[in-house]
Design a protein around this motif. Structure first.
Motif, PDB file in Angstrom:
ATOM      1  N   PHE A  61       0.820  -1.201   0.000  1.00 37.53           N
ATOM      2  CA  PHE A  61       0.000   0.000   0.000  1.00 37.53           C
ATOM      3  C   PHE A  61       0.860   1.260   0.000  1.00 37.53           C
ATOM      4  O   PHE A  61       0.611   2.195  -0.773  1.00 37.53           O
ATOM      5  CB  PHE A  61      -0.905  -0.057   1.228  1.00 37.53           C
ATOM      6  N   LEU A  82       1.058   4.083  -2.854  1.00 36.26           N
ATOM      7  CA  LEU A  82       0.714   5.469  -2.506  1.00 36.26           C
ATOM      8  C   LEU A  82       1.766   6.433  -3.043  1.00 36.26           C
ATOM      9  O   LEU A  82       1.436   7.459  -3.640  1.00 36.26           O
ATOM     10  CB  LEU A  82       0.593   5.595  -0.988  1.00 36.26           C
ATOM     11  N   SER A 136      -8.745   3.879  -3.890  1.00 34.28           N
ATOM     12  CA  SER A 136      -8.750   5.343  -3.912  1.00 34.28           C
ATOM     13  C   SER A 136      -7.366   5.927  -3.745  1.00 34.28           C
ATOM     14  O   SER A 136      -7.101   7.020  -4.219  1.00 34.28           O
ATOM     15  CB  SER A 136      -9.659   5.890  -2.817  1.00 34.28           C
ATOM     16  N   LEU A 137      -6.477   5.209  -3.027  1.00 32.62           N
ATOM     17  CA  LEU A 137      -5.173   5.803  -2.765  1.00 32.62           C
ATOM     18  C   LEU A 137      -4.097   5.277  -3.708  1.00 32.62           C
ATOM     19  O   LEU A 137      -2.925   5.478  -3.463  1.00 32.62           O
ATOM     20  CB  LEU A 137      -4.762   5.545  -1.322  1.00 32.62           C
ATOM     21  N   THR A 138      -4.474   4.609  -4.795  1.00 27.90           N
ATOM     22  CA  THR A 138      -3.455   4.090  -5.707  1.00 27.90           C
ATOM     23  C   THR A 138      -3.500   4.821  -7.041  1.00 27.90           C
ATOM     24  O   THR A 138      -4.457   5.531  -7.325  1.00 27.90           O
ATOM     25  CB  THR A 138      -3.650   2.596  -5.958  1.00 27.90           C
ATOM     26  N   PRO A 139      -2.477   4.625  -7.887  1.00 22.35           N
ATOM     27  CA  PRO A 139      -2.331   5.460  -9.073  1.00 22.35           C
ATOM     28  C   PRO A 139      -3.555   5.492  -9.982  1.00 22.35           C
ATOM     29  O   PRO A 139      -4.023   4.446 -10.413  1.00 22.35           O
ATOM     30  CB  PRO A 139      -1.156   4.826  -9.809  1.00 22.35           C
ATOM     31  N   GLY A 140      -4.062   6.692 -10.220  1.00 20.36           N
ATOM     32  CA  GLY A 140      -5.024   6.873 -11.286  1.00 20.36           C
ATOM     33  C   GLY A 140      -6.429   6.353 -11.079  1.00 20.36           C
ATOM     34  O   GLY A 140      -7.222   6.414 -11.998  1.00 20.36           O
ATOM     35  N   THR A 141      -6.753   5.828  -9.902  1.00 17.07           N
ATOM     36  CA  THR A 141      -8.101   5.293  -9.717  1.00 17.07           C
ATOM     37  C   THR A 141      -8.739   5.868  -8.466  1.00 17.07           C
ATOM     38  O   THR A 141      -8.066   6.186  -7.504  1.00 17.07           O
ATOM     39  CB  THR A 141      -8.083   3.764  -9.594  1.00 17.07           C
ATOM     40  N   LEU A 142     -10.079   5.983  -8.492  1.00 18.07           N
ATOM     41  CA  LEU A 142     -10.836   6.514  -7.361  1.00 18.07           C
ATOM     42  C   LEU A 142     -12.189   5.816  -7.341  1.00 18.07           C
ATOM     43  O   LEU A 142     -12.907   5.856  -8.329  1.00 18.07           O
ATOM     44  CB  LEU A 142     -11.029   8.019  -7.540  1.00 18.07           C
ATOM     45  N   HIS A 187      -9.255  13.186  -7.170  1.00 17.78           N
ATOM     46  CA  HIS A 187      -7.992  12.465  -7.307  1.00 17.78           C
ATOM     47  C   HIS A 187      -6.867  13.257  -6.655  1.00 17.78           C
ATOM     48  O   HIS A 187      -6.121  12.741  -5.830  1.00 17.78           O
ATOM     49  CB  HIS A 187      -7.637  12.305  -8.792  1.00 17.78           C
ATOM     50  N   LYS A 233      -5.110  11.846  -2.943  1.00 17.05           N
ATOM     51  CA  LYS A 233      -3.820  11.169  -2.976  1.00 17.05           C
ATOM     52  C   LYS A 233      -2.698  12.045  -2.479  1.00 17.05           C
ATOM     53  O   LYS A 233      -2.003  11.715  -1.523  1.00 17.05           O
ATOM     54  CB  LYS A 233      -3.517  10.719  -4.394  1.00 17.05           C
ATOM     55  N   LEU A 252      -0.401  11.729   1.304  1.00 14.51           N
ATOM     56  CA  LEU A 252       1.048  11.522   1.463  1.00 14.51           C
ATOM     57  C   LEU A 252       1.708  12.775   2.030  1.00 14.51           C
ATOM     58  O   LEU A 252       2.618  12.685   2.851  1.00 14.51           O
ATOM     59  CB  LEU A 252       1.691  11.133   0.135  1.00 14.51           C
ATOM     60  N   PRO A 303      -9.801   8.352   1.919  1.00 14.35           N
ATOM     61  CA  PRO A 303     -10.452   7.663   0.808  1.00 14.35           C
ATOM     62  C   PRO A 303     -11.961   7.523   0.977  1.00 14.35           C
ATOM     63  O   PRO A 303     -12.711   7.596  -0.005  1.00 14.35           O
ATOM     64  CB  PRO A 303      -9.782   6.286   0.787  1.00 14.35           C
TER      65      PRO A 303
END
Lengths: 158, 124
Positions: free
Chosen positions: A64, A68, A111-117, B42, B46, B50, B86
């Motif tokens: 995760f 992130l 939600s917290l990963t690249p390019g997706t929500l 987005h 994100k 962080l 999120p």
């Protein structure tokens, strides 16, 4: 799972009484010895060795954090781009997870990963609707999420 | 010897703080620059997650090195930011979709699986 934890705690307390020092370090040594014994006797105890699950949970958290940081780099790249080259869209992700909290963890990770929500969940809990920052190929996105996160969550919960 | 270790630790703290503020700044610029609600979400979830986490880690390291305090509140702050950001983004996106905001697309025909599913349900 709970049987193994109680066994481990009993061994730790026994170690405390045997060494006659009632402090945290002796409890910790007892706990480690108990975990080692359980690991040796894992064939005779019902269900899987429980520290295996803990280890999987730790590796899920590491995955995760990695994702992130990657997602932040990609979003910062998009922020400072002079032109809008991305093409957003919403796609549906079929999921095999059943219980509520598994789905909650999955959507938070998405939600917290690249390019997706994650935008919404269908009423029968079988689809997650995901807004992608740059949607080229639905199938690729679905596969990447299924391979990484769903597998990792399943290894923790089952 | 000790001074070099101290300065290395100070540089690590500085790096954490600078990266954190940089990500928060980029998140706010992203909120201004992106075209619609979903893409703005987005940016805000994100980068802000962080950014806040790394500033809190920097503060935690500073308190521990300089004053010897292990501040549990900062760690709890990181955990709760990661739990709540999120979920709030999910709720905002869902609400925006329910009042009928279409996702922005470059070529004006946005792919929207959720809207199609809702239409199907209405027809039944």
């Amino acid at each position: 799972m709970s049987l193994q934890i109680t066994l481990n705690l009993i061994i730790a307390f026994m170690w405390m009484f045997l060494t006659e020092s009632y402090q945290f370090p002796s409890f910790l040594t007892g706990f480690i010895i108990g975990a080692f014994l359980l690991f040796l006797l894992r064939r005779f105890i019902p269900s899987r060795f429980y520290l295996y699950r803990v280890w999987k949970f730790v590796s899920l958290i590491l995955l995760f954090i990695k994702e992130l940081i990657k997602s932040n780099v990609s979003i910062v790249k998009l922020v400072y781009q002079p032109k809008r080259t991305y093409n957003p869209g919403i796609f549906a992700l079929p999921i095999d997870l059943k219980t509520n909290w598994e789905i909650a963890i999955l959507t938070s990770l998405i939600s917290l990963t690249p390019g997706t929500l994650s935008v919404a969940i269908s009423d029968d809990n079988s689809l997650v609707y995901i807004h992608a920052m740059d949607l080229q190929d639905d199938k690729k996105e679905i596969e990447s999420i299924k391979d990484s996160f769903e597998k990792a969550i399943m290894e923790v919960t089952r | 010897m000790e001074t070099t270790i101290e300065s290395i630790v100070q540089w690590i703290i500085i790096l954490f703080l600078v990266f954190g503020t940089f990500f928060i700044l980029s998140a706010s610029i992203g909120i201004l620059r992106f075209p619609d609600v979903y893409t703005r979400l987005h940016a805000s979830t994100k980068a802000a997650t962080l950014g806040i986490s790394s500033t809190l880690i920097g503060a935690f390291l500073f308190l521990y090195i300089e004053h010897g305090i292990i501040s549990g509140k900062l760690i709890l702050g990181i955990i709760f930011i990661m739990l709540t950001a999120p979920i709030s983004a999910h709720m905002l996106g869902r609400a925006a979709h329910h009042i009928g905001i279409k996702p922005w697309a470059k070529d004006d025909n946005s792919r929207d699986a959720f809207a199609e599913a809702k239409e199907k349900n209405n027809q039944k």
